[in-house]
Design a protein around this motif. Structure first.
Motif, short mmCIF file in Angstrom:
data_model
loop_
_atom_site.label_atom_id
_atom_site.label_comp_id
_atom_site.label_asym_id
_atom_site.label_seq_id
_atom_site.Cartn_x
_atom_site.Cartn_y
_atom_site.Cartn_z
N SER A 11 38.52 38.04 44.74
CA SER A 11 38.20 39.19 45.94
C SER A 11 39.36 39.44 47.20
O SER A 11 39.53 40.44 47.35
N ASP A 99 35.00 42.41 48.88
CA ASP A 99 35.09 42.55 47.69
C ASP A 99 35.98 43.12 46.76
O ASP A 99 36.88 44.36 48.11
N ARG A 105 39.54 42.34 40.14
CA ARG A 105 39.18 41.26 40.72
C ARG A 105 39.94 40.40 39.36
O ARG A 105 40.09 39.43 39.62
#
Length: 192
Positions: A11, A99, A105
């Motif tokens: 993140s 996030d 990610r």
């Protein structure tokens, strides 16, 4: 001001926390760094220590206890780890969750760890499921509960500079006497 930075793998929390600490001229404590110190204390490689952590819940509990102690002992600090917001509890002035979508990610992790995106996605998904289970079991924490966080940012939407600008604006407007509407960290069993 004690600020926590949390979020899943990939993140951008470590990079962001270091930049925020630099901008605010405060120390930055990383849960990952503490984990590496713990491995060194046992004269173990990170791989071996990670394997031990999967078998021995005391590893996670020791790490989390150290994070909790650091939060309790410091007022001007950026504390960064997956559970930093929970471990700092109501002592934190500002709790941030970073996030990004799994595809983003996984790409970041693949680049960082020189592996395929498919492998990074599979490993990251398995790790997240394992961690969620352990957090619920150890502390009765539902890691997907964002209600304790003051600010939640999708790091795929902004540049690192823009993320920093957003958070610095939040820090600047922070009023320590105004807790109205802030969710307290309750019900967590800190059984270290």
């Amino acid at each position: 001001m004690l600020i926590t930075v949390s979020g899943p793998a990939g993140s951008g929390k470590s990079t962001f926390a270091a930049a925020l600490a630099n901008a605010l001229e405060v120390d930055h404590v990383s849960g990952g760094d503490i984990f590496r110190e713990m491995a060194d204390e046992r004269d173990m490689s990170l791989v071996a220590f990670n394997e031990l952590a999967e078998e021995d819940d005391q590893v996670d509990r020791d790490l989390d206890r150290r994070l909790r102690e650091i939060a309790d002992e410091n007022d001007d600090l950026i504390l960064e780890s997956r559970l930093a917001g929970w471990m700092a509890g109501d002592h934190a002035d500002l709790r941030i969750w970073l996030d990004a979508p799994m595809d983003v990610r996984a790409e970041r992790i693949a680049d960082r760890e020189d592996k395929s995106v498919t492998t990074a996605r599979e490993e990251t998904t398995a790790r997240a499921e394992s961690e969620a289970k352990r957090y619920a079991e150890y502390y009765d924490i539902e890691i997907d509960d964002r209600s304790i966080y003051d600010l939640v940012l999708n790091t795929s939407r902004w540049s690192p500079a823009a993320e920093l600008e957003i958070v610095l604006a939040a820090v600047e407007s922070y009023d320590p006497d105004d807790d109205e509407g802030r969710a307290p960290v309750t019900g967590v069993d800190y059984d270290f």
